[in-house]
Design a protein around this motif. Structure first.
Motif, mmCIF file in Angstrom:
data_model
loop_
_atom_site.group_PDB
_atom_site.id
_atom_site.type_symbol
_atom_site.label_atom_id
_atom_site.label_comp_id
_atom_site.label_asym_id
_atom_site.label_seq_id
_atom_site.Cartn_x
_atom_site.Cartn_y
_atom_site.Cartn_z
ATOM 1 N N VAL A 154 115.865 -40.386 12.991
ATOM 2 C CA VAL A 154 114.963 -39.733 12.047
ATOM 3 C C VAL A 154 115.817 -38.774 11.217
ATOM 4 O O VAL A 154 116.475 -37.889 11.771
ATOM 5 C CB VAL A 154 113.838 -38.961 12.761
ATOM 6 N N LEU A 155 115.801 -38.949 9.916
ATOM 7 C CA LEU A 155 116.673 -38.188 9.025
ATOM 8 C C LEU A 155 115.866 -37.248 8.141
ATOM 9 O O LEU A 155 114.996 -37.689 7.380
ATOM 10 C CB LEU A 155 117.485 -39.150 8.151
ATOM 11 N N PHE A 156 116.149 -35.936 8.252
ATOM 12 C CA PHE A 156 115.588 -34.932 7.349
ATOM 13 C C PHE A 156 116.671 -34.560 6.345
ATOM 14 O O PHE A 156 117.749 -34.101 6.723
ATOM 15 C CB PHE A 156 115.148 -33.690 8.133
ATOM 16 N N TYR A 157 116.376 -34.767 5.062
ATOM 17 C CA TYR A 157 117.374 -34.536 4.023
ATOM 18 C C TYR A 157 116.861 -33.456 3.089
ATOM 19 O O TYR A 157 115.897 -33.669 2.345
ATOM 20 C CB TYR A 157 117.634 -35.843 3.274
ATOM 21 N N GLY A 158 117.510 -32.277 3.117
ATOM 22 C CA GLY A 158 117.089 -31.155 2.297
ATOM 23 C C GLY A 158 117.974 -30.956 1.080
ATOM 24 O O GLY A 158 119.196 -31.083 1.155
ATOM 25 N N ALA A 159 117.347 -30.621 -0.044
ATOM 26 C CA ALA A 159 118.070 -30.313 -1.287
ATOM 27 C C ALA A 159 117.205 -29.397 -2.133
ATOM 28 O O ALA A 159 116.026 -29.170 -1.824
ATOM 29 C CB ALA A 159 118.410 -31.592 -2.047
ATOM 30 N N ARG A 160 117.798 -28.877 -3.211
ATOM 31 C CA ARG A 160 117.033 -27.978 -4.071
ATOM 32 C C ARG A 160 115.895 -28.712 -4.775
ATOM 33 O O ARG A 160 114.775 -28.222 -4.861
ATOM 34 C CB ARG A 160 117.958 -27.326 -5.101
ATOM 35 N N ASP A 161 116.245 -29.871 -5.348
ATOM 36 C CA ASP A 161 115.252 -30.666 -6.061
ATOM 37 C C ASP A 161 115.641 -32.136 -5.955
ATOM 38 O O ASP A 161 116.688 -32.484 -5.405
ATOM 39 C CB ASP A 161 115.143 -30.239 -7.530
ATOM 40 N N GLU A 162 114.794 -33.006 -6.479
ATOM 41 C CA GLU A 162 115.038 -34.442 -6.347
ATOM 42 C C GLU A 162 116.336 -34.855 -7.020
ATOM 43 O O GLU A 162 117.028 -35.764 -6.557
ATOM 44 C CB GLU A 162 113.864 -35.237 -6.939
ATOM 45 N N ALA A 163 116.705 -34.192 -8.103
ATOM 46 C CA ALA A 163 117.919 -34.565 -8.831
ATOM 47 C C ALA A 163 119.168 -34.381 -7.980
ATOM 48 O O ALA A 163 120.189 -35.029 -8.229
ATOM 49 C CB ALA A 163 118.032 -33.755 -10.116
ATOM 50 N N HIS A 164 119.105 -33.516 -6.982
ATOM 51 C CA HIS A 164 120.268 -33.250 -6.139
ATOM 52 C C HIS A 164 120.244 -34.041 -4.830
ATOM 53 O O HIS A 164 121.016 -33.742 -3.913
ATOM 54 C CB HIS A 164 120.376 -31.749 -5.842
ATOM 55 N N LEU A 165 119.394 -35.028 -4.743
ATOM 56 C CA LEU A 165 119.376 -35.922 -3.579
ATOM 57 C C LEU A 165 120.354 -37.070 -3.837
ATOM 58 O O LEU A 165 120.060 -37.999 -4.588
ATOM 59 C CB LEU A 165 117.980 -36.472 -3.333
ATOM 60 N N ALA A 166 121.536 -36.994 -3.254
ATOM 61 C CA ALA A 166 122.510 -38.071 -3.401
ATOM 62 C C ALA A 166 122.095 -39.259 -2.535
ATOM 63 O O ALA A 166 121.520 -39.092 -1.464
ATOM 64 C CB ALA A 166 123.903 -37.587 -2.993
ATOM 65 N N TYR A 167 122.358 -40.450 -3.033
ATOM 66 C CA TYR A 167 122.106 -41.693 -2.282
ATOM 67 C C TYR A 167 120.625 -41.935 -2.013
ATOM 68 O O TYR A 167 120.266 -42.632 -1.063
ATOM 69 C CB TYR A 167 122.874 -41.689 -0.950
ATOM 70 N N TYR A 200 107.188 -35.497 12.800
ATOM 71 C CA TYR A 200 107.824 -36.807 12.724
ATOM 72 C C TYR A 200 108.559 -37.207 14.016
ATOM 73 O O TYR A 200 108.915 -38.383 14.170
ATOM 74 C CB TYR A 200 108.838 -36.822 11.576
ATOM 75 N N ALA A 201 108.793 -36.281 14.921
ATOM 76 C CA ALA A 201 109.550 -36.590 16.140
ATOM 77 C C ALA A 201 109.260 -35.531 17.194
ATOM 78 O O ALA A 201 108.567 -34.541 16.929
ATOM 79 C CB ALA A 201 111.047 -36.647 15.840
ATOM 80 N N ASP A 202 109.788 -35.739 18.391
ATOM 81 C CA ASP A 202 109.659 -34.770 19.478
ATOM 82 C C ASP A 202 111.016 -34.098 19.693
ATOM 83 O O ASP A 202 111.913 -34.684 20.300
ATOM 84 C CB ASP A 202 109.211 -35.464 20.769
ATOM 85 N N VAL A 247 113.115 -41.582 6.918
ATOM 86 C CA VAL A 247 113.707 -40.556 6.065
ATOM 87 C C VAL A 247 112.625 -39.597 5.604
ATOM 88 O O VAL A 247 111.567 -40.023 5.126
ATOM 89 C CB VAL A 247 114.406 -41.177 4.836
ATOM 90 N N VAL A 248 112.902 -38.299 5.727
ATOM 91 C CA VAL A 248 111.991 -37.264 5.254
ATOM 92 C C VAL A 248 112.761 -36.393 4.273
ATOM 93 O O VAL A 248 113.736 -35.723 4.644
ATOM 94 C CB VAL A 248 111.456 -36.401 6.420
ATOM 95 N N TYR A 249 112.350 -36.404 3.004
ATOM 96 C CA TYR A 249 112.996 -35.586 1.981
ATOM 97 C C TYR A 249 112.311 -34.215 1.931
ATOM 98 O O TYR A 249 111.074 -34.122 1.910
ATOM 99 C CB TYR A 249 112.897 -36.247 0.611
ATOM 100 N N VAL A 250 113.130 -33.147 1.886
ATOM 101 C CA VAL A 250 112.600 -31.781 1.875
ATOM 102 C C VAL A 250 113.225 -31.033 0.701
ATOM 103 O O VAL A 250 114.443 -30.839 0.654
ATOM 104 C CB VAL A 250 112.915 -31.053 3.193
ATOM 105 N N LEU A 251 112.383 -30.607 -0.256
ATOM 106 C CA LEU A 251 112.867 -29.910 -1.447
ATOM 107 C C LEU A 251 112.498 -28.434 -1.357
ATOM 108 O O LEU A 251 111.338 -28.080 -1.136
ATOM 109 C CB LEU A 251 112.247 -30.520 -2.706
ATOM 110 N N SER A 252 113.494 -27.570 -1.554
ATOM 111 C CA SER A 252 113.244 -26.128 -1.437
ATOM 112 C C SER A 252 112.717 -25.518 -2.726
ATOM 113 O O SER A 252 111.931 -24.559 -2.691
ATOM 114 C CB SER A 252 114.523 -25.414 -1.007
ATOM 115 N N ALA A 278 110.802 -26.189 12.599
ATOM 116 C CA ALA A 278 110.401 -26.857 13.842
ATOM 117 C C ALA A 278 109.040 -27.528 13.663
ATOM 118 O O ALA A 278 108.809 -28.634 14.165
ATOM 119 C CB ALA A 278 110.354 -25.833 14.977
ATOM 120 N N GLN A 279 108.130 -26.860 12.948
ATOM 121 C CA GLN A 279 106.802 -27.428 12.714
ATOM 122 C C GLN A 279 106.904 -28.745 11.944
ATOM 123 O O GLN A 279 106.210 -29.718 12.264
ATOM 124 C CB GLN A 279 105.947 -26.427 11.947
#
Length: 386
Positions: A191-204, A243-245, A218-223, A237-238
């Motif tokens: 399970v992959l959580f991928y954080g970035a400032r915005d969508e434009a900075h999500l590589a790959y 998405y997982a334990d 895949v879970v994308y997280v934008l700050s 953690a919440q």
């Protein structure tokens, strides 16, 4: 004491007396062909552990603002060594008068290595990385270390489910880990959580979306941006519990120190053992000093001696690179020990939390130049690069 008498015991003495003539006869009857100098096990060892490799840049592709993908092939062999997904290589080149090397996590899968393809994702975040983003072009030649590092899945150690948290350019090792899982070389549920400032900075993102269709979660997280289909904020953690334990998983984290500190605080209430959370090591940078002093560093490499300036806020390795000294290094984080050098004289400090020396290294006066800062004039003996 009474010993049982052996009726034929004298035969052993006769055999002993004939050892030398029997061996001479066997040698005389042996083949005159020279003994082989190259065995299959040696050839396999060289394929898996080639040491320094000569590589050529074959393709350059922009990924997102401030990040570029570089694709390489070996020119001294027909394939890269097979590696563990999540490991890194160190890329080396001459930039001006400086001989510079930096570690980069591998993006491509281990199977692609056997096809003579190795891909790196490089963020424009430093001297060498910035040069690679702006100046590197297909056809350029580099030296590259063999794959190394402990940031990878281990069947006997890790849980079946792994939770990976990437921050910005820290996505790179997880591309390789995801590909390895989907290709069947690794047996874990990711399970992959991928954080970035915005969508434009999500590589790959396109590649990750395609792998999500094959089974990667895949879970994308934008700050800094709120958009449908993306989580907003940080990897809490919440959020992970949606998405997982977290109690039944092994964690792999790759990103900036601020991300490590935040995710670490989120995981603290679970009371996870140390082996349940793995952090990819980052390069040791400069110290924040208002008025750093300058010292003289003398470096002995076999029969050659180099003298150079070494600033108090920079590592000994940085000083050697600036002077063009061929100092071996890989992780640049104090962990691998590849650069360990004998201290001949001088005072120093080690970066906080980076002292990866063994007790024997401390006792007999060895330092890791990649995490060592001078506090006086110093002299060290550095191992010769391969």
């Amino acid at each position: 004491m009474n010993f049982k008498k052996q009726i034929f015991g004298f035969m052993d003495m006769l055999r002993f007396k004939k050892l030398v003539p029997n061996r001479r006869a066997a040698l005389a009857a042996g083949s005159a062909e020279p003994l082989p100098r190259d065995y299959r096990v040696n050839r396999q060892a060289r394929r898996l552990h080639p040491g320094m490799m000569e590589v050529e840049l074959t393709a350059v592709r922009p990924l997102c603002p401030g990040m570029t993908e570089l694709t390489f092939k070996r020119v001294d062999a027909d394939a890269f060594p097979f590696f563990r997904a999540g490991q890194y290589v160190a890329l080396q080149s001459k930039v001006g008068e400086s001989l510079v090397s930096r570690p980069y996590s591998i993006v491509s899968s281990p199977r692609q290595a056997l096809e003579n393809v190795l891909v790196l994702g490089v963020a424009d975040a430093g001297f060498f990385s910035g040069w690679l983003n702006r100046e590197a072009k297909p056809g350029d030649r580099f030296r590259m270390t063999e794959p190394s590092g402990e940031f990878h899945y281990e069947t006997l150690r890790d849980k079946k489910q792994i939770i990976c948290v990437a921050g910005g350019a820290g996505i790179t090792p997880f591309l390789s880990m995801a590909k390895s899982m989907l290709e069947g070389d690794e047996d874990y549920e990711m399970v992959l959580f991928y954080g970035a400032r915005d969508e434009a900075h999500l590589a790959y993102k396109a590649e990750l979306d395609a792998m999500a269709q094959q089974g990667l979660r895949v879970v994308y997280v934008l700050s800094d941006e709120e958009k449908p289909g993306f989580e907003h904020g940080f990897v809490t953690a919440q959020l992970m519990e949606q998405y997982a334990d977290p109690r039944q998983a092994t964690f792999f984290l790759c990103g900036p120190k601020a991300m490590y500190d935040f995710v670490g605080s989120q995981l603290a209430p679970y009371g996870l053992p140390l082996k349940a959370v793995w952090r990819d090591a980052t390069c040791c940078g400069d110290l924040a000093l208002d008025a750093p002093r300058s010292f003289k560093l003398t470096v002995h490499i076999r029969d050659r001696v180099y003298t150079m300036d070494a600033a108090e806020h920079e590592t000994l390795l940085t000083a050697m690179e600036r002077a063009g000294v061929p100092a071996p290094n890989k992780c640049r984080a104090g962990g691998c020990g590849y650069c360990h050098s004998k201290l001949l004289s001088g005072e120093f400090r080690v970066a906080e939390g980076r002292d990866g020396r063994r007790e024997a290294d401390r006792k007999f006066g060895y330092v890791h130049p990649c995490v060592t800062y001078p506090l006086s004039d110093m002299a060290i003996e550095v191992p010769a690069e391969e």
